[in-house]
Design a protein around this motif. Structure first.
Motif, short mmCIF file in Angstrom:
data_model
loop_
_atom_site.label_atom_id
_atom_site.label_comp_id
_atom_site.label_asym_id
_atom_site.label_seq_id
_atom_site.Cartn_x
_atom_site.Cartn_y
_atom_site.Cartn_z
N GLY A 169 0.82 -1.20 0.00
CA GLY A 169 0.00 0.00 0.00
C GLY A 169 0.86 1.25 0.00
O GLY A 169 1.94 1.29 0.60
N ALA A 170 0.39 2.30 -0.67
CA ALA A 170 1.20 3.51 -0.82
C ALA A 170 0.33 4.75 -0.70
O ALA A 170 -0.90 4.69 -0.84
CB ALA A 170 1.92 3.50 -2.17
N GLN A 171 0.99 5.84 -0.41
CA GLN A 171 0.36 7.17 -0.40
C GLN A 171 1.22 8.12 -1.22
O GLN A 171 2.45 8.08 -1.13
CB GLN A 171 0.21 7.72 1.02
N LEU A 172 0.58 8.98 -1.99
CA LEU A 172 1.27 10.01 -2.76
C LEU A 172 0.90 11.37 -2.16
O LEU A 172 -0.28 11.69 -2.01
CB LEU A 172 0.88 9.97 -4.24
N ILE A 173 1.92 12.14 -1.79
CA ILE A 173 1.74 13.41 -1.11
C ILE A 173 2.33 14.52 -1.99
O ILE A 173 3.51 14.45 -2.37
CB ILE A 173 2.42 13.40 0.26
N LEU A 174 1.53 15.52 -2.32
CA LEU A 174 2.00 16.61 -3.16
C LEU A 174 1.27 17.89 -2.77
O LEU A 174 0.38 17.89 -1.91
CB LEU A 174 1.77 16.29 -4.64
N ASN A 175 1.66 19.01 -3.40
CA ASN A 175 1.10 20.31 -3.05
C ASN A 175 0.73 21.07 -4.32
O ASN A 175 1.52 21.17 -5.26
CB ASN A 175 2.10 21.12 -2.23
N GLY A 176 -0.49 21.63 -4.32
CA GLY A 176 -0.96 22.35 -5.49
C GLY A 176 -0.19 23.62 -5.78
O GLY A 176 -0.08 24.03 -6.95
N HIS A 177 0.38 24.27 -4.75
CA HIS A 177 1.15 25.49 -4.98
C HIS A 177 2.39 25.22 -5.83
O HIS A 177 2.84 26.08 -6.59
CB HIS A 177 1.55 26.12 -3.65
N GLU A 178 2.95 24.02 -5.68
CA GLU A 178 4.13 23.66 -6.49
C GLU A 178 3.75 23.59 -7.96
O GLU A 178 4.49 24.04 -8.83
CB GLU A 178 4.68 22.31 -6.02
N TRP A 179 2.57 23.02 -8.25
CA TRP A 179 2.13 22.93 -9.65
C TRP A 179 1.89 24.32 -10.22
O TRP A 179 2.28 24.63 -11.35
CB TRP A 179 0.86 22.10 -9.74
N VAL A 180 1.22 25.20 -9.46
CA VAL A 180 0.94 26.55 -9.93
C VAL A 180 2.25 27.31 -10.17
O VAL A 180 2.38 28.05 -11.16
CB VAL A 180 0.06 27.30 -8.91
N GLU A 181 3.22 27.13 -9.30
CA GLU A 181 4.50 27.81 -9.46
C GLU A 181 5.18 27.41 -10.77
O GLU A 181 5.67 28.27 -11.52
CB GLU A 181 5.42 27.48 -8.28
N ARG A 182 5.20 26.13 -11.07
CA ARG A 182 5.85 25.67 -12.30
C ARG A 182 5.06 26.07 -13.55
O ARG A 182 5.64 26.39 -14.58
CB ARG A 182 6.04 24.15 -12.25
N GLU A 183 3.75 26.07 -13.43
CA GLU A 183 2.93 26.49 -14.56
C GLU A 183 3.12 27.98 -14.84
O GLU A 183 3.17 28.43 -15.99
CB GLU A 183 1.46 26.18 -14.27
N ALA A 184 3.26 28.77 -13.75
CA ALA A 184 3.50 30.21 -13.93
C ALA A 184 4.87 30.46 -14.55
O ALA A 184 5.02 31.34 -15.42
CB ALA A 184 3.40 30.92 -12.58
N ARG A 185 5.86 29.69 -14.14
CA ARG A 185 7.19 29.85 -14.73
C ARG A 185 7.16 29.50 -16.22
O ARG A 185 7.79 30.17 -17.04
CB ARG A 185 8.20 28.96 -14.00
N ARG A 186 6.42 28.44 -16.55
CA ARG A 186 6.35 28.02 -17.95
C ARG A 186 5.69 29.08 -18.83
O ARG A 186 6.08 29.28 -19.98
CB ARG A 186 5.59 26.70 -18.05
N LYS A 187 4.70 29.80 -18.26
CA LYS A 187 3.98 30.82 -19.02
C LYS A 187 4.54 32.22 -18.80
O LYS A 187 3.93 33.20 -19.25
CB LYS A 187 2.50 30.78 -18.65
N CYS A 188 5.68 32.31 -18.08
CA CYS A 188 6.34 33.60 -17.83
C CYS A 188 5.41 34.60 -17.14
O CYS A 188 5.33 35.78 -17.52
CB CYS A 188 6.87 34.19 -19.13
N LEU A 189 4.66 34.13 -16.15
CA LEU A 189 3.79 34.98 -15.37
C LEU A 189 4.48 35.39 -14.07
O LEU A 189 5.38 34.71 -13.58
CB LEU A 189 2.48 34.25 -15.05
N THR A 190 4.04 36.50 -13.49
CA THR A 190 4.65 37.02 -12.28
C THR A 190 4.03 36.35 -11.06
O THR A 190 2.83 36.50 -10.81
CB THR A 190 4.44 38.54 -12.18
N ALA A 191 4.83 35.62 -10.35
CA ALA A 191 4.35 34.93 -9.15
C ALA A 191 5.50 34.84 -8.15
O ALA A 191 6.50 34.19 -8.42
CB ALA A 191 3.83 33.54 -9.48
#
Length: 554
Positions: A169-191
């Protein structure tokens, strides 16, 4: 998806620079369906080994040992550190020094091991060697778990926790802010990211648009792709090689275990935010029966000005050091659901809904239900803010007490009015306000229990039947309503606002003033708070009024 408005942020709209909603912590359970029952476990073992002649406790332990040996050998060869966590140590703090500095790094960079309880199968055989029963041990033993820390190109820092015993059995732990940060970097947005929060200098409208994508159905596919990308090739491979996985048809399914959803309010000034927040706590703590409000003291003053010079505004910035401010946590917990407000950074006020176990959301747990779960949490967040705002800025129109005291006609039933001079009615109003933050509403039994605590009565002296009668009177005055299709009740924000106004008027104005008139204080203290200064002036004027009308206080 637009941000659903709430009463608190609308009330302070002129003081806000921006607002955004974001999914924070996400914890998914990964489970092998066939391994959840004794019969399924036996069938899987036959597919893996051909028969079940070696299915016993010894060989199950040997599989856990093989997992450990393969993992240690791989990490030694690849130079990946393995850290043994001791009791009480926080795994994410142990991982922080090992996070790769290279922004292009992808893959496994750390393994943390630690003991934790887990459901372990045990096999019973008769004298002839035949299996008679396969069951979980009654008391879950502490066994070795492995925390795989992975850097993903899309989700950033991801942790996969896996048990070394079958069915792994396993658990996957992640954070939505990390995804938003990388998506903003990819789109060259200010964050501008400070810890786990976007702060001043960010384009909050752009951040809110990106974060809203996490609440859409397509996020389910992204999460499933993330799980498939790492769990087989980086974690399960140490227990079952690819050929064994294929031969035994070992495949995980995923469900949601924990979720966090936050609304972040960026104030124009940090001092203004602090003043607003402290007043909100002071005014709502007593009416909402808040027992958990704590302050963690910092050392830096909050910024007074709205802008900071010298900050680049063309790319995503992740702060290395976080300023240390006083941190005050305003928390209401109902079972596995927690509602809280706290300040982040210098000018951000965060409102958060935490589902420690999503079963309490009553919307299912499978991964495909993620959108519905987040929708329910968003509704809870907006309702929580509406209740807090109603308690924060109470309102009582002229003649309300007179209308409450008059009888109510509900169909053919005539109900008595609400006489607030009676202690029982005051306890009921107080209990309803305290239960108003409860997600999903409250039941008659919960109201009866809350009144019993306030009145010091037994369950026999004040039962659910008494609560039903008192609640019917509140329904007649449109202070509460019944939740459609259930046996639960909710207090409307307008009702909370009126009931809180009465509680504040009685506890904060009438009682202190009358107590001061009947038992005058001695010499006033040298330093008085603004509220105390108001009390002194009101008491002096009240004394003069009593003298004019010929009323003697005794």
């Amino acid at each position: 998806m637009t941000t659903q408005p709430d009463d608190l942020s609308q009330y302070y709209a002129e003081l806000l620079e921006g607002i955004y909603d974001c999914v924070d912590r996400i914890v998914l359970n990964a489970f092998f369906p066939m391994g959840q029952t004794g019969g399924g476990m036996r069938s899987w073992w036959r597919s893996l080994h051909g028969d079940d002649s070696q299915l016993d406790d010894k060989h199950l332990r040997e599989m856990a040992g093989t997992f450990s040996r393969r993992l240690h050998a791989f990490c030694a060869k690849q130079g990946i550190p393995i850290v043994e966590a001791q009791s009480g140590e926080r795994k994410h703090e142990l991982a922080e020094p090992h996070v790769p500095k290279d922004p292009t790094f992808r893959g496994l960079f750390l393994v943390i091991t630690g003991n934790a309880p887990a459901p372990i199968w045990e096999v019973e055989r008769n004298a002839a060697g035949q299996i008679t029963e396969i069951r979980h041990r009654k008391n879950w033993p502490f066994v070795k778990h492995y925390y795989f820390h992975i850097m993903d190109r899309e989700w950033g820092h991801v942790t996969i926790r896996m048990c070394g015993y079958p069915p792994f059995g396993a658990q996957l732990i992640l954070n939505g802010h990390e995804w938003v940060e990388r998506e903003a970097r990819r789109k060259c947005l200010t964050a501008v990211k400070d810890g786990n929060c976007f702060v001043e200098g960010s384009d909050f409208d752009a951040v809110n648009r990106l974060a809203a994508k996490l609440q859409r159905p397509e996020t389910i596919g992204r999460l499933r792709e993330l799980c498939e990308r790492w769990i087989y090739s980086t974690c399960l491979c140490f227990a079952l090689v690819h050929e064994e996985q294929k031969r035994s048809a070992f495949a995980y399914q995923y469900s949601v275990f924990q979720l966090e959803l936050s609304r972040n309010l960026l104030f124009l000034r940090g001092t203004t935010m602090n003043e607003v927040y402290q007043k909100l706590i002071d005014r709502t703590r007593a009416p909402l029966d808040l027992k958990q409000v704590k302050t963690i003291f910092g050392f830096s003053h909050r910024p007074h000005k709205s802008a900071k010079r010298g900050r680049e505004a063309v790319q995503v910035v992740k702060a290395v050091e976080a300023h240390s401010y006083d941190l005050t946590v305003f928390k209401v917990k109902w079972g596995n659901l927690t509602l809280k407000i706290y300040d982040k950074g210098g000018r951000v006020l965060r409102v958060e809904v935490v589902a420690h176990n999503v079963k309490d959301l009553r919307a299912g747990k499978v991964l495909d239900k993620l959108s519905e779960l987040l929708k329910r949490m968003r509704e809870m967040l907006v309702r929580f803010l509406g209740t807090v705002q109603a308690a924060h800025v109470a309102f009582l129109d002229g003649g309300a007490f007179e209308r409450w005291s008059k009888p109510t006609q509900r169909g053919t039933r005539r109900l008595a009015g609400i006489d607030l001079n009676k202690a029982r009615n005051r306890h009921v109003v107080d209990a309803v306000v305290a239960l108003s933050t409860r997600p999903g509403g409250f039941t008659l039994a919960q109201l009866a229990e809350a009144v019993q605590q306030r009145a010091g009565r037994s369950a026999k002296a004040y039962s659910s039947r008494n609560a039903a009668y008192d609640l019917a009177k509140l329904k007649g005055k449109k202070l509460v309503h019944r939740v459609t299709g259930s046996r639960r009740y909710k207090a409307d924000p307008s009702g909370v606002r009126a009931m809180c106004a009465y509680l504040i008027l009685r506890d904060k104005v009438i009682k202190p003033l009358l107590a001061g008139v009947v038992r005058p204080f001695g010499r006033a203290p040298k330093n008085q708070s603004p509220v105390d200064q108001h009390y002194v002036r009101l008491r002096e004027e009240l004394n003069r009024t009593f003298e004019t009308i010929g009323l003697a206080a005794a």
